[in-house]
Design a protein around this motif. Structure first.
Motif, PDB file in Angstrom:
ATOM      1  N   ARG A  85       0.832  -1.216   0.000  1.00  0.00           N
ATOM      2  CA  ARG A  85       0.000   0.000   0.000  1.00  0.00           C
ATOM      3  C   ARG A  85       0.863   1.262   0.000  1.00  0.00           C
ATOM      4  NH1 ARG A  85      -3.094  -3.312   3.420  1.00  0.00           N
ATOM      5  NH2 ARG A  85      -2.032  -2.499   5.253  1.00  0.00           N
ATOM      6  N   ARG A  86       1.955   1.215   0.764  1.00  0.00           N
ATOM      7  CA  ARG A  86       2.846   2.372   0.848  1.00  0.00           C
ATOM      8  C   ARG A  86       3.471   2.686  -0.512  1.00  0.00           C
ATOM      9  NH1 ARG A  86       7.441   3.006   5.479  1.00  0.00           N
ATOM     10  NH2 ARG A  86       8.187   5.057   4.854  1.00  0.00           N
ATOM     11  N   ALA A  87       3.911   1.670  -1.222  1.00  0.00           N
ATOM     12  CA  ALA A  87       4.506   1.876  -2.553  1.00  0.00           C
ATOM     13  C   ALA A  87       3.484   2.498  -3.502  1.00  0.00           C
ATOM     14  CB  ALA A  87       5.014   0.553  -3.113  1.00  0.00           C
ATOM     15  N   GLU A  88       2.256   2.019  -3.443  1.00  0.00           N
ATOM     16  CA  GLU A  88       1.201   2.586  -4.293  1.00  0.00           C
ATOM     17  C   GLU A  88       0.949   4.049  -3.948  1.00  0.00           C
ATOM     18  OE1 GLU A  88      -3.508   1.874  -5.409  1.00  0.00           O
ATOM     19  OE2 GLU A  88      -2.385   0.274  -4.436  1.00  0.00           O
ATOM     20  N   ALA A  89       0.904   4.357  -2.654  1.00  0.00           N
ATOM     21  CA  ALA A  89       0.664   5.738  -2.224  1.00  0.00           C
ATOM     22  C   ALA A  89       1.785   6.668  -2.697  1.00  0.00           C
ATOM     23  CB  ALA A  89       0.526   5.794  -0.700  1.00  0.00           C
ATOM     24  N   VAL A  90       3.023   6.202  -2.589  1.00  0.00           N
ATOM     25  CA  VAL A  90       4.164   7.013  -3.045  1.00  0.00           C
ATOM     26  C   VAL A  90       4.051   7.262  -4.551  1.00  0.00           C
ATOM     27  CG1 VAL A  90       6.669   6.987  -3.414  1.00  0.00           C
ATOM     28  CG2 VAL A  90       5.722   6.337  -1.185  1.00  0.00           C
ATOM     29  N   ALA A  91       3.730   6.229  -5.319  1.00  0.00           N
ATOM     30  CA  ALA A  91       3.614   6.376  -6.773  1.00  0.00           C
ATOM     31  C   ALA A  91       2.491   7.348  -7.142  1.00  0.00           C
ATOM     32  CB  ALA A  91       3.378   5.016  -7.425  1.00  0.00           C
ATOM     33  N   LYS A  92       1.370   7.277  -6.434  1.00  0.00           N
ATOM     34  CA  LYS A  92       0.233   8.154  -6.735  1.00  0.00           C
ATOM     35  C   LYS A  92       0.563   9.627  -6.508  1.00  0.00           C
ATOM     36  CE  LYS A  92      -3.672   5.035  -6.064  1.00  0.00           C
ATOM     37  NZ  LYS A  92      -4.843   4.704  -5.236  1.00  0.00           N
ATOM     38  N   ARG A  93       1.498   9.912  -5.613  1.00  0.00           N
ATOM     39  CA  ARG A  93       1.849  11.307  -5.310  1.00  0.00           C
ATOM     40  C   ARG A  93       2.763  11.931  -6.364  1.00  0.00           C
ATOM     41  NH1 ARG A  93       2.388   9.338   0.206  1.00  0.00           N
ATOM     42  NH2 ARG A  93       4.638   9.229  -0.120  1.00  0.00           N
ATOM     43  N   VAL A  94       3.303  11.133  -7.247  1.00  0.00           N
ATOM     44  CA  VAL A  94       4.216  11.660  -8.273  1.00  0.00           C
ATOM     45  C   VAL A  94       3.423  12.436  -9.315  1.00  0.00           C
ATOM     46  CG1 VAL A  94       5.855  11.035 -10.099  1.00  0.00           C
ATOM     47  CG2 VAL A  94       5.909   9.833  -7.897  1.00  0.00           C
ATOM     48  N   ASN A  95       3.897  13.642  -9.599  1.00  0.00           N
ATOM     49  CA  ASN A  95       3.248  14.499 -10.581  1.00  0.00           C
ATOM     50  C   ASN A  95       3.258  13.830 -11.954  1.00  0.00           C
ATOM     51  OD1 ASN A  95       2.006  16.800 -11.610  1.00  0.00           O
ATOM     52  ND2 ASN A  95       3.956  17.780 -12.077  1.00  0.00           N
ATOM     53  N   GLY A  96       2.099  13.741 -12.576  1.00  0.00           N
ATOM     54  CA  GLY A  96       1.980  13.127 -13.902  1.00  0.00           C
ATOM     55  C   GLY A  96       1.348  11.748 -13.862  1.00  0.00           C
ATOM     56  N   VAL A  97       1.285  11.138 -12.674  1.00  0.00           N
ATOM     57  CA  VAL A  97       0.657   9.825 -12.542  1.00  0.00           C
ATOM     58  C   VAL A  97      -0.863  10.015 -12.500  1.00  0.00           C
ATOM     59  CG1 VAL A  97       0.371   7.808 -11.051  1.00  0.00           C
ATOM     60  CG2 VAL A  97       2.630   8.820 -11.344  1.00  0.00           C
ATOM     61  N   THR A  98      -1.553   9.350 -13.415  1.00  0.00           N
ATOM     62  CA  THR A  98      -3.013   9.447 -13.451  1.00  0.00           C
ATOM     63  C   THR A  98      -3.678   8.262 -12.767  1.00  0.00           C
ATOM     64  OG1 THR A  98      -3.085   8.389 -15.623  1.00  0.00           O
ATOM     65  CG2 THR A  98      -3.009  10.808 -15.586  1.00  0.00           C
ATOM     66  N   ALA A  99      -2.983   7.132 -12.710  1.00  0.00           N
ATOM     67  CA  ALA A  99      -3.508   5.937 -12.051  1.00  0.00           C
ATOM     68  C   ALA A  99      -2.348   4.996 -11.755  1.00  0.00           C
ATOM     69  CB  ALA A  99      -4.532   5.221 -12.939  1.00  0.00           C
ATOM     70  N   VAL A 100      -2.560   4.106 -10.774  1.00  0.00           N
ATOM     71  CA  VAL A 100      -1.533   3.120 -10.423  1.00  0.00           C
ATOM     72  C   VAL A 100      -2.168   1.735 -10.456  1.00  0.00           C
ATOM     73  CG1 VAL A 100       0.028   2.279  -8.635  1.00  0.00           C
ATOM     74  CG2 VAL A 100      -0.256   4.749  -8.980  1.00  0.00           C
ATOM     75  N   LYS A 101      -1.532   0.839 -11.193  1.00  0.00           N
ATOM     76  CA  LYS A 101      -1.904  -0.577 -11.181  1.00  0.00           C
ATOM     77  C   LYS A 101      -0.910  -1.256 -10.258  1.00  0.00           C
ATOM     78  CE  LYS A 101      -3.608  -0.909 -15.922  1.00  0.00           C
ATOM     79  NZ  LYS A 101      -3.365  -1.565 -17.231  1.00  0.00           N
ATOM     80  N   ASN A 102      -1.373  -1.650  -9.088  1.00  0.00           N
ATOM     81  CA  ASN A 102      -0.486  -2.258  -8.103  1.00  0.00           C
ATOM     82  C   ASN A 102      -0.531  -3.771  -8.251  1.00  0.00           C
ATOM     83  OD1 ASN A 102       0.989  -3.068  -5.906  1.00  0.00           O
ATOM     84  ND2 ASN A 102       0.078  -1.571  -4.521  1.00  0.00           N
ATOM     85  N   GLU A 103       0.477  -4.317  -8.908  1.00  0.00           N
ATOM     86  CA  GLU A 103       0.583  -5.762  -9.123  1.00  0.00           C
ATOM     87  C   GLU A 103       1.684  -6.368  -8.246  1.00  0.00           C
ATOM     88  OE1 GLU A 103       0.965  -6.484 -13.333  1.00  0.00           O
ATOM     89  OE2 GLU A 103      -0.887  -5.384 -13.787  1.00  0.00           O
ATOM     90  N   LEU A 104       2.025  -5.655  -7.163  1.00  0.00           N
ATOM     91  CA  LEU A 104       3.033  -6.171  -6.234  1.00  0.00           C
ATOM     92  C   LEU A 104       2.497  -7.403  -5.533  1.00  0.00           C
ATOM     93  CD1 LEU A 104       4.222  -2.771  -4.710  1.00  0.00           C
ATOM     94  CD2 LEU A 104       5.521  -4.264  -6.255  1.00  0.00           C
ATOM     95  N   GLN A 105       3.368  -8.358  -5.333  1.00  0.00           N
ATOM     96  CA  GLN A 105       3.015  -9.599  -4.640  1.00  0.00           C
ATOM     97  C   GLN A 105       3.645  -9.571  -3.249  1.00  0.00           C
ATOM     98  OE1 GLN A 105       1.117 -12.140  -6.104  1.00  0.00           O
ATOM     99  NE2 GLN A 105       0.807 -10.616  -7.707  1.00  0.00           N
ATOM    100  N   VAL A 106       2.865 -10.002  -2.247  1.00  0.00           N
ATOM    101  CA  VAL A 106       3.389 -10.085  -0.895  1.00  0.00           C
ATOM    102  C   VAL A 106       4.057 -11.440  -0.728  1.00  0.00           C
ATOM    103  CG1 VAL A 106       2.809 -10.054   1.564  1.00  0.00           C
ATOM    104  CG2 VAL A 106       1.617  -8.520  -0.029  1.00  0.00           C
ATOM    105  N   LYS A 107       5.313 -11.428  -0.261  1.00  0.00           N
ATOM    106  CA  LYS A 107       6.064 -12.677  -0.062  1.00  0.00           C
ATOM    107  C   LYS A 107       5.321 -13.559   0.918  1.00  0.00           C
ATOM    108  CE  LYS A 107      10.541 -10.500  -0.756  1.00  0.00           C
ATOM    109  NZ  LYS A 107      11.794 -10.105  -0.115  1.00  0.00           N
ATOM    110  N   GLY A 108       5.186 -14.814   0.548  1.00  0.00           N
ATOM    111  CA  GLY A 108       4.507 -15.775   1.415  1.00  0.00           C
ATOM    112  C   GLY A 108       3.002 -15.616   1.428  1.00  0.00           C
ATOM    113  N   GLY A 109       2.474 -14.734   0.616  1.00  0.00           N
ATOM    114  CA  GLY A 109       1.033 -14.483   0.626  1.00  0.00           C
ATOM    115  C   GLY A 109       0.303 -14.970  -0.540  1.00  0.00           C
TER     116      GLY A 109
END
Length: 109
Positions: A85-109
Motif C-alpha cells: 500500500r505504501r509503494a502505491e501511495a508514493v507512486a500516486k503522489r508523483v506528478n503526472g501519474v493518473t492511475a496506479v496498477k499495483n501488481e506487487l506480490q506479498v512474499k509468502g502471501g
C-alpha cells in the motif's frame, strides 16, 4: 490517341508518388507523437523510481515500474501488505501519474 494514352499512363504512374508523400508526412507526425509519448513515459517511470528510492521504508526494495500514458504499473515482491500500500501511495503522489496498477506480490502471501 496514342499520345493521350501515353499522357494518361504517365499521370497514373505518378499518382502513387503523390499519395506516398502524404503518407510519409503522416507517418512522420505519428512517429513524432509516439516518440514524445515514449519519452514522457520514460520520464514518469524515472520519477516514480526516484520517489520510491527516496522513501526510507522502500529504499531497499526492488520494485519494477512501468508507465503508459500516465498509468503506472508496479510489479515485484514486497514483505507485507503495508509495504504494498505504501509503494502505491508514493507512486500516486508523483506528478503526472493518473492511475496506479499495483501488481506487487506479498512474499509468502
Amino acid at each position: 490517341m496514342k499520345r493521350t494514352a501515353l499522357v494518361l499512363s504517365a499521370l497514373l504512374a505518378s499518382l502513387p508518388a503523390f499519395a506516398q508523400e502524404k503518407t510519409n508526412d503522416q507517418a512522420t507526425e505519428e512517429g513524432r507523437a509516439k516518440n514524445t509519448q515514449l519519452a514522457k513515459d520514460a520520464a514518469l517511470t524515472s520519477k516514480v523510481h526516484t520517489a520510491l528510492a527516496n522513501d526510507v521504508g522502500l529504499k531497499t526494495l526492488r520494485i519494477n515500474v512501468d508507465s503508459d500514458k500516465g498509468v503506472v504499473t508496479l510489479k515485484g515482491r514486497v514483505d507485507s501488505e503495508d509495504t504494498k500500500r505504501r509503494a502505491e501511495a508514493v507512486a500516486k503522489r508523483v506528478n503526472g501519474v493518473t492511475a496506479v496498477k499495483n501488481e506487487l506480490q506479498v512474499k509468502g502471501g
